[in-house]
Design a protein around this motif. Structure first.
Motif, mmCIF file in Angstrom:
data_model
loop_
_atom_site.group_PDB
_atom_site.id
_atom_site.type_symbol
_atom_site.label_atom_id
_atom_site.label_comp_id
_atom_site.label_asym_id
_atom_site.label_seq_id
_atom_site.Cartn_x
_atom_site.Cartn_y
_atom_site.Cartn_z
ATOM 1 N N ILE A 184 0.838 -1.201 0.000
ATOM 2 C CA ILE A 184 0.000 0.000 0.000
ATOM 3 C C ILE A 184 0.872 1.250 0.000
ATOM 4 O O ILE A 184 1.732 1.421 0.856
ATOM 5 N N ARG A 185 0.654 2.130 -0.960
ATOM 6 C CA ARG A 185 1.404 3.389 -1.024
ATOM 7 C C ARG A 185 0.489 4.609 -1.031
ATOM 8 O O ARG A 185 0.944 5.724 -0.816
ATOM 9 N N ALA A 186 -0.826 4.400 -1.320
ATOM 10 C CA ALA A 186 -1.760 5.526 -1.408
ATOM 11 C C ALA A 186 -2.925 5.311 -0.457
ATOM 12 O O ALA A 186 -3.402 4.187 -0.278
ATOM 13 N N MET A 187 -3.392 6.402 0.138
ATOM 14 C CA MET A 187 -4.523 6.367 1.066
ATOM 15 C C MET A 187 -5.633 7.286 0.566
ATOM 16 O O MET A 187 -5.390 8.464 0.289
ATOM 17 N N VAL A 188 -6.842 6.735 0.473
ATOM 18 C CA VAL A 188 -8.026 7.536 0.159
ATOM 19 C C VAL A 188 -8.727 7.805 1.489
ATOM 20 O O VAL A 188 -9.198 6.883 2.156
ATOM 21 N N LEU A 189 -8.779 9.077 1.883
ATOM 22 C CA LEU A 189 -9.224 9.471 3.212
ATOM 23 C C LEU A 189 -10.497 10.306 3.138
ATOM 24 O O LEU A 189 -10.579 11.248 2.352
ATOM 25 N N GLN A 200 -5.266 16.020 10.487
ATOM 26 C CA GLN A 200 -4.167 15.457 11.270
ATOM 27 C C GLN A 200 -3.783 14.066 10.780
ATOM 28 O O GLN A 200 -2.604 13.697 10.766
ATOM 29 N N THR A 201 -4.778 13.292 10.342
ATOM 30 C CA THR A 201 -4.473 11.979 9.763
ATOM 31 C C THR A 201 -3.674 12.138 8.474
ATOM 32 O O THR A 201 -2.681 11.435 8.249
ATOM 33 N N ALA A 202 -4.096 13.074 7.636
ATOM 34 C CA ALA A 202 -3.392 13.316 6.366
ATOM 35 C C ALA A 202 -1.948 13.723 6.611
ATOM 36 O O ALA A 202 -1.031 13.232 5.930
ATOM 37 N N VAL A 212 -1.530 10.732 -0.242
ATOM 38 C CA VAL A 212 -2.833 10.886 0.406
ATOM 39 C C VAL A 212 -3.821 11.588 -0.518
ATOM 40 O O VAL A 212 -3.532 12.671 -1.040
ATOM 41 N N HIS A 213 -4.972 10.979 -0.709
ATOM 42 C CA HIS A 213 -6.066 11.550 -1.494
ATOM 43 C C HIS A 213 -7.228 11.819 -0.547
ATOM 44 O O HIS A 213 -7.834 10.876 -0.025
ATOM 45 N N VAL A 214 -7.527 13.079 -0.286
ATOM 46 C CA VAL A 214 -8.681 13.441 0.534
ATOM 47 C C VAL A 214 -9.863 13.697 -0.398
ATOM 48 O O VAL A 214 -9.763 14.482 -1.345
ATOM 49 N N VAL A 215 -10.972 13.018 -0.135
ATOM 50 C CA VAL A 215 -12.153 13.112 -0.992
ATOM 51 C C VAL A 215 -13.002 14.293 -0.535
ATOM 52 O O VAL A 215 -13.699 14.218 0.479
ATOM 53 N N LEU A 237 0.365 21.228 1.264
ATOM 54 C CA LEU A 237 1.337 20.323 1.876
ATOM 55 C C LEU A 237 1.520 19.030 1.092
ATOM 56 O O LEU A 237 2.224 18.127 1.529
ATOM 57 N N GLY A 238 0.878 18.931 -0.070
ATOM 58 C CA GLY A 238 1.095 17.769 -0.917
ATOM 59 C C GLY A 238 -0.007 16.738 -0.911
ATOM 60 O O GLY A 238 0.105 15.697 -1.566
ATOM 61 N N VAL A 239 -1.085 16.990 -0.156
ATOM 62 C CA VAL A 239 -2.240 16.095 -0.189
ATOM 63 C C VAL A 239 -3.003 16.345 -1.484
ATOM 64 O O VAL A 239 -3.179 17.491 -1.898
ATOM 65 N N ILE A 240 -3.463 15.280 -2.123
ATOM 66 C CA ILE A 240 -4.251 15.411 -3.347
ATOM 67 C C ILE A 240 -5.717 15.550 -2.955
ATOM 68 O O ILE A 240 -6.286 14.649 -2.322
ATOM 69 N N ILE A 241 -6.322 16.692 -3.278
ATOM 70 C CA ILE A 241 -7.739 16.913 -2.998
ATOM 71 C C ILE A 241 -8.518 16.470 -4.225
ATOM 72 O O ILE A 241 -8.344 17.017 -5.317
#
Length: 280
Positions: A184-189, A200-202, A212-215, A237-241
């Motif tokens: 696992i390298r990517a997280m859908v949050l 904070q999780t991201a 990290v992909h925040v939906v 900060l580099g999170v993918i929205i």
């Protein structure tokens, strides 16, 4: 020169990882393997040990960090930095992606803006994860006082459903599950609240080297101001929205994918906007 050093002598080094810096000592003549172990002993709680990383040394000649040269050994005081290997951003595949559902609980229903909308979108994501075989992890913030995950969400296939009081989902029980999923390298949050537990999780996941992909259409807060500024901060900060439909279609990637029709049935009707377009 290294052959004449006392094997018991110690060298001072400054170890840096992410936002952390810590002075320590290592045996004179230490090479990459010793440094690798030292970084893990110092920052093990913050590093996803299944991620690839490189060690860099500060070069006075160049005025910046450079990759640790092959066969090089440390003989004098220096600064070292651990850098996680970067992976191309944005590409999702089912076998390298996990879904994190954060605190979608009954007591939040009257307080969170567009709660029913984000739950509806959460249903799509959980169904999609199940179809594609991507693992799901679910947290519940103080369930004794705030209730369980809402009944609209079928979390029966989750790898882990756990209670928490800490805002971040990244607790030892979650890291234990992730340790069994080294691919696992990517997280859908997704979930609540955007500016607290989601953010904070991201940040904890980014610090551990995950993509990290925040939906956006499946996360909200009590305040739309908090929600929107948290999305902006995470993006910086580099999170993918992203959106639910984008995530699900990225995961199948091809009309000929064997699960495409099943995913298509989930997104046939457009997802609710959950207030995201109110200022457009």
């Amino acid at each position: 020169m290294a052959h004449h050093e006392d094997s018991c002598s110690q060298v001072q080094v400054l170890l840096t990882f992410s936002t952390f810096s810590r002075p320590t000592t290592i045996p004179s003549g230490s090479g990459y393997e010793v440094l690798h172990e030292k970084f893990l002993s110092v920052y093990g709680d913050h590093i996803n040990v299944f991620r690839k990383f490189i060690i860099q040394i500060y070069s006075d000649e160049w005025g910046q960090y450079i990759d640790f040269p092959k066969g090089f050994t440390i003989l004098s005081k220096c600064k070292l930095r651990l850098e996680l290997e970067r992976t191309p951003l944005g590409n999702l595949t089912p076998d390298t992606t996990a879904f994190l559902c954060c605190d979608m609980q009954e007591r939040f229903r009257p307080a969170i803006k567009y709660f029913d909308d984000i739950v509806s979108v959460g249903q799509r994501l959980i169904h999609g994860a199940d179809i594609l075989g991507s693992p799901l992890i679910v947290s519940e913030q103080y369930p004794k006082g705030l209730g369980s995950t809402v009944p609209e969400l079928d979390i029966s296939a989750a790898r882990l459903v756990f209670p928490k009081t800490k805002f971040s989902m990244i607790l030892p029980e979650v890291e234990k599950v992730l340790a069994t999923l080294p691919h696992i390298r990517a997280m859908v949050l997704f979930g609540v609240e955007t500016h607290v537990c989601i953010q904070q999780t991201a940040l904890d996941l980014i610090g551990r080297g995950f993509e990290v992909h925040v939906v956006a259409d499946s996360t909200s807060s009590r305040s739309m101001v908090d929600r929107m500024f948290a999305l902006k901060r995470m993006a910086q900060l580099g999170v993918i929205i992203s959106t639910s439909e984008s995530v699900l279609l990225q995961l199948v990637a091809d009309k000929e994918h064997p699960k495409f029709k099943a995913i298509q049935s989930i997104i046939k009707a457009s997802a609710p906007e959950s207030g995201l377009l109110m200022n457009v």
